[in-house]
Design a protein around this motif. Structure first.
Motif, mmCIF file in Angstrom:
data_model
loop_
_atom_site.group_PDB
_atom_site.id
_atom_site.type_symbol
_atom_site.label_atom_id
_atom_site.label_comp_id
_atom_site.label_asym_id
_atom_site.label_seq_id
_atom_site.Cartn_x
_atom_site.Cartn_y
_atom_site.Cartn_z
ATOM 1 N N UNK A 182 0.784 -1.238 0.000
ATOM 2 C CA UNK A 182 0.000 0.000 0.000
ATOM 3 C C UNK A 182 0.811 1.280 0.000
ATOM 4 N N UNK A 183 2.106 1.191 -0.284
ATOM 5 C CA UNK A 183 2.961 2.386 -0.294
ATOM 6 C C UNK A 183 2.456 3.432 -1.289
ATOM 7 N N UNK A 184 2.625 4.693 -0.917
ATOM 8 C CA UNK A 184 2.280 5.813 -1.795
ATOM 9 C C UNK A 184 3.429 6.828 -1.731
ATOM 10 N N UNK A 185 3.456 7.775 -2.664
ATOM 11 C CA UNK A 185 4.464 8.839 -2.568
ATOM 12 C C UNK A 185 4.370 9.580 -1.233
ATOM 13 N N UNK A 186 3.146 9.802 -0.760
ATOM 14 C CA UNK A 186 2.958 10.530 0.500
ATOM 15 C C UNK A 186 3.484 9.736 1.690
ATOM 16 N N UNK A 187 3.228 8.415 1.691
ATOM 17 C CA UNK A 187 3.630 7.613 2.851
ATOM 18 C C UNK A 187 5.133 7.354 2.894
ATOM 19 N N UNK A 188 5.781 7.383 1.709
ATOM 20 C CA UNK A 188 7.220 7.084 1.656
ATOM 21 C C UNK A 188 8.084 8.335 1.550
ATOM 22 N N UNK A 189 7.459 9.458 1.162
ATOM 23 C CA UNK A 189 8.240 10.676 0.938
ATOM 24 C C UNK A 189 9.012 10.651 -0.363
#
Length: 605
Positions: A182-189
């Motif tokens: 479920x990784x996203x740009x927001x969650x990973x930076x």
């Protein structure tokens, strides 16, 4: 004053007077006089010998006498065999300098409502990975070419075609489903394009492991190594899953399509950041997910008209044997499209959107054959610009340690490269003491301008058709044929002009015709006038390197002049004023030249 035009018209009149014949202006060949001879411009006399029926020296002498008599731009001449060396009158140089001074865009042709429309396609990224060094060269060439074509008086539309469909996209999507949690740009930076690129690399890593395992199994079952590897690549579970996902995408499966849209949006946001950092943009973006259906329609129309043919397996082909080529697949037996079909569809949509007079594709030289075929097919299908489309074919960018491979994650990432160039510019400028008396914000701005200028200039100064080796350390040098050297010269001139203003010196809009000039000053005026030739040649030959090299030569000439002569401490007021006008316009010409390369020049360094 257009010195060449005035000389040309007088030469034509002289030939008519002397030999009784009208000749075309194209016969008048003027070139810069060699440094070893007296003069500024040289007329090549040989084209007129059939008309004069005299020796080259006699013909040159006769034409030279009339030029001195009738052309106010020419003050004297000398003859060397078949070459007539012309000395340009000082007042003609002053008139020319005044013309340059009066025109902020001297040497460029303004765009009018009647200008031809040129469309330029560049960038063309895939949505399964971030932009890399190869894309950097592509984008910089495309953007610069757009500025050059506009400077030649053309309307320009800058376009991008995004490869957002196909098996490579599904590989990233499948890897994210399997290992993304479920990784996203927001969650990973992470920037979205980097995040998706990581999963493209992850897919390849797991896929190669599967292939290796299956290959050993098939070898153990008795297959030879080559056949075992081929069978393993085709039957590996991951690639089969990716193919199944592609079929679902083609069928419009809602779950697959929604994931595709979400992940593409992440990538586009990442691309936009990189484009902004590179200083490039587009007037219109097309997507292959939309153009491939248009391409299929055009191919089917061509099939009905007998332009193409269908084989027994239901695939559709174009027969290009009459053009000295082979047969080209346009639709597979299952009805799916190939890249050529997508390009035909994109061309159709563009032609409906814009009244294109010329189409330029900025694409690497590995696609030379593709565009040779595309030109023929578009012409067959009735696109008026198809036959004359331009494939601006450029070479690959290599690094000191070899070529790049996307799927293995060994590319030079564009964002990393940009950050490194700016960081190196900051470090180099600090070490050289070029940031004295600047605020932190000014230092950051100048570091960005110099770092990006170094990157862009190093890439664009090389003939685009050649492969090139990119060396970041060499590009950031403040000496030699580099962006920072040119930028520093511009900043130095601006500093001189600020000092003149502080001293209360007003730079006039024009100089008196009797203002004195030395040979170096005349050389600078002549060099500035050559900008219009450089712009024209760069447009006709699709060659940004021509602008880069012109700008370097002008910069070198100014630095030599500045070394030999003082500007603010000139002997007389009129010399000081004349040199300030020259310096002002050298800075302007440098700025305009660099702008055609997409490069900013700082006011201070």
């Amino acid at each position: 004053m257009n010195i060449e035009k005035e000389i040309c018209s007088t030469v034509l009149a002289a030939v008519k007077e002397l030999y009784g014949q009208d000749v075309p202006a194209g016969m008048v060949q003027l070139q810069k006089t060699k440094a070893t001879f007296e003069g500024n411009l040289t007329l090549v006399v040989f084209p007129f010998l059939k008309i004069s029926r005299k020796r080259p020296e006699e013909t040159a002498q006769a034409i030279g006498e009339i030029l001195v008599r009738d052309c106010k731009a020419v003050s004297a001449f000398n003859v060397v065999k078949g070459f007539l060396n012309l000395v340009i009158a000082p007042e003609a140089w002053i008139d020319l300098l005044n013309d340059i001074n009066a025109d902020e865009k001297y040497g460029e042709t303004p765009v009018t409502p009647d200008s031809k429309l040129v469309m330029i396609e560049y960038s063309s990224p895939n949505t399964n990975k971030p932009l890399h060094l190869g894309h950097v060269r592509n984008n910089l060439l495309g953007w610069s070419l757009a500025q050059i074509m506009e400077a030649n008086g053309h309307k320009v539309v800058k376009t991008n075609i995004v490869n957002d469909r196909g098996i490579h996209i599904c590989k990233s999507m499948l890897a994210w489903q399997k290992w993304g949690n479920g990784e996203t740009p927001a969650s990973t930076g992470k920037k979205g394009d980097h995040l998706i690129g990581d999963y493209y690399v992850a897919f390849d890593k797991h896929y190669r492991a599967e292939v290796a395992e299956l290959k050993n199994k098939f070898i153990a079952e008795g297959l030879d190594e080559e056949k075992a590897e081929e069978k393993a690549k085709a039957e590996a579970p991951l690639i089969q899953e990716a193919r199944e996902m592609l079929v679902k995408w083609e069928q419009g499966d809602s779950e697959v399509r929604n994931l595709w849209k979400t992940m593409n949006e992440w990538v586009y946001a990442g691309f936009d950041e990189t484009y902004k950092a590179l200083g490039v943009s587009f007037d219109k973006i097309y997507y292959e997910s939309k153009t491939y259906l248009e391409g299929k329609k055009k191919v089917e129309e061509g099939l009905e008209k007998g332009l193409f043919f269908r084989k027994e397996d239901n695939s559709v082909w174009a027969d290009l044997t009459n053009e000295g080529l082979d047969q080209k697949l346009l639709l597979r037996s299952d009805g799916t499209s190939v890249y050529m079909t997508q390009d035909i569809g994109t061309a159709d949509l563009r032609f409906k959107d814009f009244p294109i007079d010329k189409m330029i594709y900025v694409v690497g030289n590995e696609q030379n054959y593709h565009f040779q075929v595309l030109s023929i097919l578009l012409d067959r299908l009735g696109f008026k610009w198809g036959k004359d489309l331009v494939h601006f074919s450029y070479g690959m960018v290599e690094l000191p340690n070899g070529k790049m491979k996307s799927r293995e994650g060994t590319v030079v990432d564009a964002d990393d490269l940009i950050a490194t160039m700016i960081e190196d510019a900051r470090k180099t400028s600090d070490e050289l003491g070029k940031f004295d008396d600047m605020t932190e914000q000014e230092k950051q701005d100048v570091a960005r301008i110099v770092g990006m200028g170094a990157l862009k200039y190093f890439i664009l100064k090389v003939d685009a058709r050649k492969n090139m080796l990119f060396n970041p350390e060499e590009s950031i040098d403040f000496n030699g044929n580099t962006g920072p050297f040119i930028q520093y010269t511009h900043a130095r001139i601006r500093s001189i002009l600020r000092k003149a203003e502080a001293e209360g010196i007003k730079i006039p809009a024009s100089l008196a015709s009797d203002a004195p000039l030395n040979d170096k000053e005349i050389g600078l005026i002549q060099k500035m006038d050559e900008f219009k030739v450089a712009v024209k040649d760069a447009g006709e030959n699709y060659n940004p390197a021509g602008i880069a090299n012109y700008c370097y030569e002008l910069t070198k000439d100014f630095n030599q002049f500045y070394h030999d002569y003082s500007i603010l401490n000139a002997d007389t007021q009129v010399e000081k004023t004349t040199r300030l006008v020259i310096a002002l316009n050298v800075a302007k010409t440098i700025k305009n030249s660099m702008a055609l390369l997409g490069i900013e020049v700082p006011e201070r360094m």
